[in-house]
Design an enzyme around this catalytic site. Sequence first.
Site, PDB file in Angstrom:
ATOM      1  CG  HIS A   1     107.634  34.362 -18.859  1.00 30.21           C
ATOM      2  ND1 HIS A   1     106.356  33.907 -19.147  1.00 30.21           N
ATOM      3  CD2 HIS A   1     107.584  34.861 -17.603  1.00 30.21           C
ATOM      4  CE1 HIS A   1     105.579  34.134 -18.110  1.00 30.21           C
ATOM      5  NE2 HIS A   1     106.294  34.717 -17.143  1.00 30.21           N
TER       6      HIS A   1
ATOM      7  CG  HIS B   1     109.573  34.457 -13.846  1.00 29.82           C
ATOM      8  ND1 HIS B   1     110.109  35.661 -14.230  1.00 29.82           N
ATOM      9  CD2 HIS B   1     108.246  34.529 -14.106  1.00 29.82           C
ATOM     10  CE1 HIS B   1     109.154  36.439 -14.688  1.00 29.82           C
ATOM     11  NE2 HIS B   1     108.001  35.769 -14.621  1.00 29.82           N
TER      12      HIS B   1
END
Length: 157
Positions: free
Chosen positions: A68, A83
């Site tokens: 992620h 992110h």
Amino acid sequence: MFGLFNSNKNRNVLTAPSRGVVHDLSEGKDQVFADEIMGPGCFIVPDEEGKVYSPCDGIVSVVFPTLHAYGLTSNSGVEIVIHIGVDTVELNGELFESHVKKDQVVKKGDLLASFNLKEMIDRKIIPDIFIVFPNKKGEKMTINFGNVKVGDKLVEF
């Protein structure tokens, strides 16, 4: 004349890693980013596809095991953290696919990651893509807010 007064000569320009709408970090739903604990930057609310591309030429310094989040270092030394989503570490890689590995050389526009945007939205997971610059704290930067396409100028230092 002769480029003597060209103030943009040493400027770093990074491009949008995703299509969507760019917002100020302070508007984000992740307090770590909103408070600029990881550094200054912005976030993009993605609007069509769940793909993230490299905003610069450089090297992949980190691929988080949960896929992620990614760390990049540009050829000019800018550290970049990308992110994807809020609290997405808890997905343990579900809904994400990495297209790069640590220490891989990337060019601006190379695909870094893809994620299932529709499923995130269906599950009420905030899919915002945070772009922060840990080694640029306190430096002046220009961020282009509003609608962007992949490759549009996003940030200039």
